[in-house]
Design a protein around this motif. Structure first.
Motif, PDB file in Angstrom:
ATOM      1  N   ARG A  68     -51.547 -33.055  71.645  1.00 32.52           N
ATOM      2  CA  ARG A  68     -52.463 -33.468  72.331  1.00 32.52           C
ATOM      3  C   ARG A  68     -52.021 -34.440  72.909  1.00 32.52           C
ATOM      4  O   ARG A  68     -52.446 -34.748  74.168  1.00 32.52           O
ATOM      5  CB  ARG A  68     -53.500 -33.996  71.427  1.00 32.52           C
ATOM      6  N   ARG A  69     -51.094 -35.511  72.813  1.00 32.93           N
ATOM      7  CA  ARG A  69     -50.468 -36.472  73.629  1.00 32.93           C
ATOM      8  C   ARG A  69     -50.203 -35.730  74.761  1.00 32.93           C
ATOM      9  O   ARG A  69     -49.870 -36.418  75.749  1.00 32.93           O
ATOM     10  CB  ARG A  69     -49.766 -37.444  72.719  1.00 32.93           C
ATOM     11  N   TYR A  70     -48.810 -35.049  74.623  1.00 26.59           N
ATOM     12  CA  TYR A  70     -47.675 -34.303  75.319  1.00 26.59           C
ATOM     13  C   TYR A  70     -48.900 -33.417  76.640  1.00 26.59           C
ATOM     14  O   TYR A  70     -48.863 -33.817  77.638  1.00 26.59           O
ATOM     15  CB  TYR A  70     -47.046 -33.103  74.481  1.00 26.59           C
ATOM     16  N   MET A  71     -49.613 -32.972  75.801  1.00 26.43           N
ATOM     17  CA  MET A  71     -50.875 -32.250  77.077  1.00 26.43           C
ATOM     18  C   MET A  71     -50.726 -33.542  77.823  1.00 26.43           C
ATOM     19  O   MET A  71     -51.751 -32.877  79.142  1.00 26.43           O
ATOM     20  CB  MET A  71     -51.987 -31.578  76.111  1.00 26.43           C
ATOM     21  N   ALA A  72     -51.926 -34.358  77.216  1.00 28.01           N
ATOM     22  CA  ALA A  72     -52.789 -35.319  78.504  1.00 28.01           C
ATOM     23  C   ALA A  72     -50.989 -35.765  78.594  1.00 28.01           C
ATOM     24  O   ALA A  72     -50.866 -36.213  80.328  1.00 28.01           O
ATOM     25  CB  ALA A  72     -53.085 -36.901  77.335  1.00 28.01           C
ATOM     26  N   GLU A  73     -50.344 -35.909  78.413  1.00 29.88           N
ATOM     27  CA  GLU A  73     -48.525 -36.379  79.659  1.00 29.88           C
ATOM     28  C   GLU A  73     -48.743 -35.757  80.690  1.00 29.88           C
ATOM     29  O   GLU A  73     -48.041 -35.255  82.114  1.00 29.88           O
ATOM     30  CB  GLU A  73     -47.302 -36.702  78.908  1.00 29.88           C
ATOM     31  N   LEU A  74     -48.775 -33.942  80.415  1.00 35.49           N
ATOM     32  CA  LEU A  74     -48.288 -32.854  81.770  1.00 35.49           C
ATOM     33  C   LEU A  74     -50.228 -33.415  82.923  1.00 35.49           C
ATOM     34  O   LEU A  74     -48.934 -32.981  83.925  1.00 35.49           O
ATOM     35  CB  LEU A  74     -48.711 -31.928  80.725  1.00 35.49           C
ATOM     36  N   GLY A 118     -51.978 -20.479  78.814  1.00 35.52           N
ATOM     37  CA  GLY A 118     -53.759 -20.302  78.437  1.00 35.52           C
ATOM     38  C   GLY A 118     -54.389 -20.580  77.184  1.00 35.52           C
ATOM     39  O   GLY A 118     -55.326 -20.195  77.545  1.00 35.52           O
ATOM     40  N   SER A 119     -53.684 -20.361  76.421  1.00 36.18           N
ATOM     41  CA  SER A 119     -53.831 -20.068  74.952  1.00 36.18           C
ATOM     42  C   SER A 119     -54.542 -21.493  74.425  1.00 36.18           C
ATOM     43  O   SER A 119     -54.438 -21.329  72.845  1.00 36.18           O
ATOM     44  CB  SER A 119     -52.871 -19.340  73.886  1.00 36.18           C
ATOM     45  N   GLY A 120     -53.867 -22.546  75.262  1.00 35.49           N
ATOM     46  CA  GLY A 120     -54.039 -24.120  74.770  1.00 35.49           C
ATOM     47  C   GLY A 120     -55.182 -24.929  75.841  1.00 35.49           C
ATOM     48  O   GLY A 120     -55.604 -23.996  76.544  1.00 35.49           O
ATOM     49  N   SER A 121     -55.225 -25.953  75.341  1.00 34.92           N
ATOM     50  CA  SER A 121     -55.662 -26.697  76.938  1.00 34.92           C
ATOM     51  C   SER A 121     -55.482 -26.789  78.398  1.00 34.92           C
ATOM     52  O   SER A 121     -53.841 -26.560  78.114  1.00 34.92           O
ATOM     53  CB  SER A 121     -56.027 -27.988  76.489  1.00 34.92           C
ATOM     54  N   SER A 122     -56.352 -26.588  79.376  1.00 31.87           N
ATOM     55  CA  SER A 122     -55.682 -26.648  80.081  1.00 31.87           C
ATOM     56  C   SER A 122     -55.365 -27.790  80.775  1.00 31.87           C
ATOM     57  O   SER A 122     -56.285 -28.942  80.897  1.00 31.87           O
ATOM     58  CB  SER A 122     -56.219 -25.607  81.983  1.00 31.87           C
ATOM     59  N   THR A 123     -54.270 -28.767  82.529  1.00 31.57           N
ATOM     60  CA  THR A 123     -54.292 -29.614  82.680  1.00 31.57           C
ATOM     61  C   THR A 123     -54.956 -30.000  83.959  1.00 31.57           C
ATOM     62  O   THR A 123     -54.660 -30.958  84.629  1.00 31.57           O
ATOM     63  CB  THR A 123     -52.494 -29.942  82.736  1.00 31.57           C
ATOM     64  N   THR A 124     -55.304 -28.779  84.420  1.00 26.05           N
ATOM     65  CA  THR A 124     -56.248 -28.697  85.240  1.00 26.05           C
ATOM     66  C   THR A 124     -57.917 -28.546  85.291  1.00 26.05           C
ATOM     67  O   THR A 124     -57.779 -28.581  84.340  1.00 26.05           O
ATOM     68  CB  THR A 124     -55.832 -27.893  86.630  1.00 26.05           C
TER      69      THR A 124
END
Length: 124
Positions: A68-74, A118-124
């Motif tokens: 979760r945190r890493y996806m936010a960092e992206l 695309g199998s997880g949360s997107s950063t855009t």
């Protein structure tokens, strides 16, 4: 659009099936000579922050929160350019994301592969 994305340890034998080989660690793998890595690129700016990496300490029980945190960092402006470059590479070529992590299924390479397919949360 996206061709096949795989991930594995940088220490494993190279394969003709690898496609572009991208190291996604912030720190160079211990004991690995640069000429032995057979990399196309080293994208350290797409790696988790030092703070997040140290907090996570590769504890599998922390993986969901790490993810979760890493996806936010992206989504951070400082990483967005590297993340988008990786996404662009994935749209044109087969990629193998490389990491020195022993538990690759609980690594940033696994998170990035999920994000790119695309199998997880997107950063855009």
């Amino acid at each position: 659009m996206t061709k096949k994305i795989t991930y594995r340890r940088v220490y494993e034998e190279t394969s003709a099936k690898d496609g572009k080989r991208i190291l996604v660690d912030r720190v160079w793998p211990r004991g690995m000579r640069k000429e032995d890595a057979h990399l196309d690129e080293w994208l350290r700016d797409v790696a988790p922050s030092t703070e997040l990496r140290k907090w996570y300490s590769h504890e599998p029980s922390r993986y969901p929160e790490f993810r979760r945190r890493y996806m936010a960092e992206l989504r951070d402006p400082g990483r967005r350019q590297a993340a988008e470059h990786l996404r662009d590479l994935a749209s044109h070529d087969k990629l193998t994301l490389l990491t020195a992590s022993k538990d690759v299924d609980h690594s940033q390479a696994a998170v990035l592969a999920e994000w790119l397919t695309g199998s997880g949360s997107s950063t855009t």
